[in-house]
Design an enzyme around this catalytic site. Structure first.
Site, mmCIF file in Angstrom:
data_model
loop_
_atom_site.group_PDB
_atom_site.id
_atom_site.type_symbol
_atom_site.label_atom_id
_atom_site.label_comp_id
_atom_site.label_asym_id
_atom_site.label_seq_id
_atom_site.Cartn_x
_atom_site.Cartn_y
_atom_site.Cartn_z
ATOM 1 N N HIS A 149 0.837 -1.202 0.000
ATOM 2 C CA HIS A 149 0.000 0.000 0.000
ATOM 3 C C HIS A 149 0.872 1.252 0.000
ATOM 4 C CE1 HIS A 149 -3.154 2.848 0.961
ATOM 5 N NE2 HIS A 149 -4.045 1.876 0.865
ATOM 6 N N PRO A 177 9.588 20.313 10.427
ATOM 7 C CA PRO A 177 10.861 20.445 9.719
ATOM 8 C C PRO A 177 10.779 20.015 8.260
ATOM 9 C CG PRO A 177 10.861 18.463 11.051
ATOM 10 C CD PRO A 177 9.588 19.188 11.384
#
Length: 608
Positions: A83, A165
């Protein structure tokens, strides 16, 4: 005002280590106010879909707890699976269920996403209703490149994360979080191990469609030659039309086939300068995403489908199209599978569809309606399907203690020396039986050679009668509960003037509930009488006595419920409320007597 309920359906990149999955679900269940509904691990996809619900604050806390736990126990650097995925908590959608809007769920997603960035140091992307830009609404676009391409994606200024970040979390990758309407994750199972055949059908179904090709003798579309746009030659992906300009091709697509060509190309990331680019053919269904894969556990290929708006594209219609496409390719759909939960209305609509295609009325008990859907869709093909745990929002008409008794048990319970259950509950039961008889006669008439207008009328009656029956079945216990609330108010302390005043107010409120419930019973019982009268006259005349008995029972429901309302009305101090109830009682009884007399005359004349 109804309580606010939010559903959260996080997908975790782990489907094999059940101990790790349990650590995540334990973190969710540790949050007060959260109910864990479903945990669906897949070993081959190496992915687990978890479903839980609760208040907005509780669900937000449960989601963060799950994200934090997954970041600590899962390691994306060693993850493999079929997946698409980008992080340990790959995707975390919030879904409005009750009393809350999609925009409010989007704000929950932003709050949890910002917290994951601040406290866990995780890059976070917002998608669907919470997306910061239109191009980030689509999950596939956000996840493109997957975990392996994440570092490069984060470094691209165009794909800077919404929070956190611009480097991947050391273990957890990135988080995709958002809000969306209810999504049905649905797999169609084929009698093949060939992923390419499943993919071929998936491309025919999904909204974004597939690359257009020249016609070929094989039904397997992928064997034709790929079409491309050229100067002065802009082919239609659906038929043999070739426009001299892109505008001509777009106009043709809209006029002849009903789709927006530019939207289709945007779904497939085709730039505005289309010369030299591949031509695309749209799929059959909007709000439908699909891919093909093989599940070794089942030893079969599946078409993995996400339906993002089941009110537009319901699963049973996609299944029927898949069955047709499979037959064209020499394949058989052996069944289908729901991952996670399905709304009651989606499965009920499927039951209605299959009953109608069989020439039967959809006016059947809820359990029969859902059983028809489960059987017709083959939902227990690869694993058992439990309606009680997989269907969200199913009506619970038989949940009360009284209606769960046997007939003999209920009769015994009524006969005991307690004031409840009493006449109000029995009036509701009489009305419910009246509606049941009306539905029965309608079903016995429909599809038995009656004229088309009569047939349609019987379907309409059977559907409404089932709804009335369910309402009255619920009233059997509701009447007893209403009386209990009044008795509880009578037991309140009255040692001080303030306590006496509070007790008096509570007793008035309890009395109004004890009146409102039987008034609802009376209204519904009258409607059951009217439906039973119609089937007596318009239905199968071999069953006219069943309809006539229904009218008699319905009258007992009306008359008994009105008496139960009036006996409590004498203690009501609100004169306007009391006058309104008395006036409605007079109207209900008068109308019930009218139906009873006319129906009795009709039945007697027919049987003379």
């Amino acid at each position: 005002m109804s309580a606010q309920i939010v559903e959260c359906v996080p997908n975790f990149s782990e489907g094999r280590d059940l101990a790790k999955i349990k650590q995540i679900t334990d973190a969710i269940e540790a949050v007060s106010g959260v109910t864990l509904l479903d945990v669906d691990p897949g070993a081959d996809t190496n992915r687990t879909v978890v479903t839980f619900i609760g208040s907005p604050d509780a669900v937000a806390e449960g989601a963060f707890a799950a994200i934090a736990t997954a970041a600590s126990v899962l390691d994306m650097t060693t993850h493999t699976g079929s997946h698409p995925r980008m992080g340990a908590t790959d995707v975390c959608p919030f879904v409005p269920v009750q009393g809350i809007t999609l925009d409010e769920c989007a704000e929950i997603a932003r709050t949890v996403g910002r917290r994951a960035a601040d406290e866990l140091g995780m890059p976070v992307y917002l998608y669907e209703a919470a997306a910061s830009t239109p191009e980030r609404q689509n999950l596939a676009a956000v996840r493109r490149g997957e975990y392996e391409g994440l570092a490069a994606k984060l470094a691209d200024p165009h794909w800077r994360p919404d929070f956190g970040p611009t480097t991947p979390h050391p273990r957890a990758g990135a988080l995709i979080i958002g809000a969306r309407p209810f999504l049905i994750a649905y797999n169609v199972t084929l009698n093949t191990r060939d992923k390419a055949l499943a993919t071929d059908i998936a491309f025919e179904l999904r909204e974004k469609g597939r690359v257009a090709r020249t016609p070929n003798p094989s039904p397997i579309y992928s064997r034709g030659a790929i079409l491309k746009y050229a100067e002065g030659a802009y082919p239609c992906g659906t038929c043999g039309f070739v426009g001299e300009t892109f505008a001509a091709a777009a106009a043709h697509a809209s006029d002849a086939h009903g789709y927006d060509l530019r939207h289709l190309l945007d779904l497939n990331d085709v730039p505005d300068a289309v010369v030299g680019q591949k031509v695309y053919k749209p799929g059959l269904f909007s709000h439908c995403k699909a891919i093909g894969w093989v599940v070794p556990e089942y030893d079969r290929a599946q078409i993995s489908i996400n339906l993002t708006d089941f009110t537009v594209t319901p699963p049973h219609l996609v299944l029927e199209a898949a069955r047709r496409l499979a037959t064209e390719r020499g394949l058989v759909v052996t069944g289908s599978e729901l991952v996670g939960l399905i709304p009651y209305e989606a499965l009920a609509d499927a039951g209605r569809y299959y009953l109608q295609t069989q020439g039967r009325t959809p006016g059947v008990p809820t359990s029969d309606l859902l059983a028809t859907a489960v059987q017709s869709m083959g939902l227990s093909d690869v694993s058992p399907f439990d309606v009680a745990t997989k269907v969200l929002g199913a009506p619970k008409t038989d949940a009360g203690p009284l209606v769960n008794l046997t007939v003999a048990g209920l009769a015994d319970e009524v006969s005991r020396d307690t004031p409840a259950p009493g006449g109000g509950s029995i009036a509701a039961l009489a009305g419910a039986l009246a509606a049941a008889l009306a539905s029965m006669v309608a079903a016995l008439t429909q599809g038995r050679g009656a004229a088309s207008d009569v047939d349609a009328a019987m379907v309409e009656i059977s559907v409404e009668a089932q709804s009335v029956k369910n309402q009255l079945i619920a009233a059997v216990d509701a009447d007893t509960d209403a009386f209990t609330a009044y008795m509880d108010a009578r037991r309140l302390p009255q040692a001080t003037p303030e306590a006496k005043a509070a007790r008096a107010a509570a007793m008035q409120d309890g009395l109004k509930v004890a009146i409102d419930v039987p008034m609802g019973t009376a209204r519904a019982s009258l409607r059951a009488m009217e439906l039973a009268d119609r089937v007596t006259r318009e239905g199968n005349q071999a069953s006219l006595t069943d309809g006539a008995v229904g009218v008699q029972l319905g009258f007992a429901g009306v008359r008994g419920a009105v008496w139960n309302a009036l006996i409590n009305l004498a203690q009501i101090t609100d004169a306007d409320y009391a006058a309104g109830v008395r006036a409605e009682c007079d109207h209900l009884v008068a109308r019930a007597r009218e139906v009873l007399a006319a129906n009795g005359d009709y039945a007697d004349a027919k049987l003379a």
